[in-house]
Scaffold this active site. Structure first.
Site, PDB file in Angstrom:
ATOM      1  N   GLU A 220       8.640 -20.377   0.235  1.00 25.74           N
ATOM      2  CA  GLU A 220       7.710 -20.839   1.266  1.00 25.74           C
ATOM      3  C   GLU A 220       6.257 -20.707   0.820  1.00 25.74           C
ATOM      4  O   GLU A 220       5.418 -21.534   1.178  1.00 25.74           O
ATOM      5  CB  GLU A 220       7.970 -20.081   2.570  1.00 25.74           C
ATOM      6  CG  GLU A 220       9.311 -20.470   3.202  1.00 25.74           C
ATOM      7  CD  GLU A 220       9.685 -19.644   4.412  1.00 25.74           C
ATOM      8  OE1 GLU A 220       9.182 -19.932   5.500  1.00 25.74           O
ATOM      9  OE2 GLU A 220      10.488 -18.704   4.258  1.00 25.74           O
TER      10      GLU A 220
ATOM     11  N   ASP B  47      21.956  -6.121   7.578  1.00 26.62           N
ATOM     12  CA  ASP B  47      21.890  -6.435   6.151  1.00 26.62           C
ATOM     13  C   ASP B  47      23.292  -6.785   5.644  1.00 26.62           C
ATOM     14  O   ASP B  47      24.219  -5.973   5.749  1.00 26.62           O
ATOM     15  CB  ASP B  47      21.332  -5.231   5.385  1.00 26.62           C
ATOM     16  CG  ASP B  47      21.013  -5.545   3.934  1.00 26.62           C
ATOM     17  OD1 ASP B  47      21.847  -6.183   3.259  1.00 26.62           O
ATOM     18  OD2 ASP B  47      19.941  -5.140   3.459  1.00 26.62           O
TER      19      ASP B  47
ATOM     20  N   GLY C 181      17.967 -15.291   2.011  1.00 30.90           N
ATOM     21  CA  GLY C 181      18.627 -14.084   1.497  1.00 30.90           C
ATOM     22  C   GLY C 181      20.138 -14.144   1.426  1.00 30.90           C
ATOM     23  O   GLY C 181      20.738 -13.855   0.386  1.00 30.90           O
TER      24      GLY C 181
ATOM     25  N   ASP D 191       5.342 -23.693  10.720  1.00 32.59           N
ATOM     26  CA  ASP D 191       6.802 -23.571  10.663  1.00 32.59           C
ATOM     27  C   ASP D 191       7.496 -24.691  11.427  1.00 32.59           C
ATOM     28  O   ASP D 191       8.631 -25.059  11.118  1.00 32.59           O
ATOM     29  CB  ASP D 191       7.241 -22.239  11.292  1.00 32.59           C
ATOM     30  CG  ASP D 191       7.142 -21.068  10.336  1.00 32.59           C
ATOM     31  OD1 ASP D 191       6.361 -21.158   9.372  1.00 32.59           O
ATOM     32  OD2 ASP D 191       7.837 -20.054  10.562  1.00 32.59           O
TER      33      ASP D 191
ATOM     34  N   GLY E 134      16.818 -14.035   9.910  1.00 33.82           N
ATOM     35  CA  GLY E 134      16.708 -15.168  10.824  1.00 33.82           C
ATOM     36  C   GLY E 134      17.408 -16.326  10.138  1.00 33.82           C
ATOM     37  O   GLY E 134      17.291 -16.487   8.925  1.00 33.82           O
TER      38      GLY E 134
END
Length: 397
Positions: free
Chosen positions: A384, A282, A330, A147, A211
């Site tokens: 990813e 959310d 997202g 990462d 994140g």
């Protein structure tokens, strides 16, 4: 070739089997509650999900269940394990040791272990996943994809903190950044989608999920990113505070009678838009509360959007301009009203948003700026797993 991509957490494991030639996902799923009671979710391309409840005392049993599902005579994606040509592992923290993906050896594992202090929740789990795969597939090449690797091109002026230099020398305290695999993938995809030369471009990637981080990508190389020594720095996130005055930690510790672990728990798990709104981390729930006039939800969304816009502005300055902004993850891919809020702050860059296109864009590549916008703004879905697959093939294909 067929590449098994593994993303191993402390009590969970996500996987995809990808054919690297067609880049088709042959099967995918996850193992949950490892070390407790165990649950395998498996889905072959074109079929419904299968859920199996079974004990998974360790990651080794979890990976064994994944392999058994992949070669199941009825629903398996391959006839035998011999058809799995390589395994690509996500590794969260490579410190300063790894600026690129590597073929995994004992020496590499030892070097990853040396970075455990920097990612105590993630790196040990990543290593457990590697060890389990080695035990079950001893002759299959394994690749580690970090990462942090993409951000290793940051100059010293971007990664050093204003702390005594000895802390960097002794403990390697510096900015590392995270989501690097996503930032790398999205910057390349954005350049390709927009018809730009990656090696002569200024791209800002906004990876906005639970994140969240922003990166400045100059000529294909990362020159700055918002996350720091840990993923806590930078943007306001789902449950993480992002940038705060460090003295707040002492202030809250005294007021709430908390030790350092207690304060860190607040900053990592009880803050962000969830802590501010009292609603949720959310954004689907936040958007509903926002539209209902919930004042705390409105404040949380405004703070989140404002912070992203500030970082984009800072990175436009760091690169002395910007050619393109790419939204991903997202929130970045699916929450059009947040994208619009962020872009509203950036009119001084000559950005003009096509509201109709922006409103209808969900999880697909799209240009959401107008033809006369000075900066191209796009949505680029991150992938990813595919990025890890490509890195694996590059090294062992």
């Amino acid at each position: 070739m067929n590449v098994l991509v593994i993303n191993c957490g402390s009590s969970s494991l996500k996987y995809q089997l990808i054919n690297s030639d067609s880049e088709e996902v042959l099967a995918k799923g996850l193992c949950e509650r490892i070390g407790i009671d165990g649950r395998l979710v498996y889905q072959k391309e074109g079929l419904d999900k299968e859920i199996t409840e079974a004990p998974m005392p360790t990651h080794k049993e979890a990976i064994q269940m994944v392999l058994d599902a992949l070669v199941n005579p009825k629903t398996g994606a391959v006839k035998s394990l011999a058809e799995i040509d390589a395994v690509g592992h996500r590794v969260v923290h490579g410190g300063e040791k790894f600026s690129d993906s590597v073929v995994i050896t004992e020496e590499v594992i030892a070097q990853v272990e040396e970075c455990n202090d920097l990612a105590p929740l993630h790196n040990p789990a990543n290593i457990i996943g590697i060890r389990a795969c080695q035990a079950l597939m001893p002759n299959v090449p394994m690749v580690g994809v970090f990462d942090t690797a993409f951000h290793q091109t940051m100059p010293e002026k971007a990664y050093l903190y204003g702390l005594p230099y000895e802390y960097y020398e002794k403990y390697k305290v510096r900015r590392y950044g995270f989501h690097g695999t996503s930032h790398s993938f999205v910057s390349k995809e954005a350049a390709s989608y927009l018809g730009m030369d990656l090696n002569n471009s200024k791209i800002i990637v906004a990876h906005l999920g639970n994140g969240a981080s922003v990166s400045a990508v100059l000529n294909g190389k990362c020159v700055d990113t918002s996350m720091g020594l840990t993923p806590l720095e930078g943007l306001v996130m789902g449950t993480r505070s992002g940038d705060i005055d460090p003295s707040i930690m002492e202030f809250i510790a005294k007021k709430e009678n908390l030790d350092i672990d207690g304060v860190m728990n607040v900053l990592n798990k009880k803050s962000g838009v969830a802590g501010m709104s009292g609603v949720s981390s959310d954004f689907r729930d936040l958007e509903a509360a926002y539209n209902e006039g919930n004042e705390r939800a409105i404040a949380a969304v405004e703070v989140f959007s404002y912070r992203v816009a500030k970082y984009i502005g800072a990175y436009a300055a760091a690169m002395n301009g910007v050619d393109a902004i790419a939204f991903t993850a997202g929130i970045g891919e699916n929450t059009s009203f947040v994208r619009e809020k962020i872009m509203a702050y950036l009119g001084y860059l000559g950005i003009k948003i096509d509201r109709v296109t922006n409103d209808k864009t969900r999880g697909v590549e799209a240009l959401i700026s107008t033809a006369d916008s000075s900066v191209k703004v796009c949505v680029i879905p991150t992938n990813e797993e595919l990025a890890i697959c490509r890195e694996t093939v590059k090294l062992v294909g």
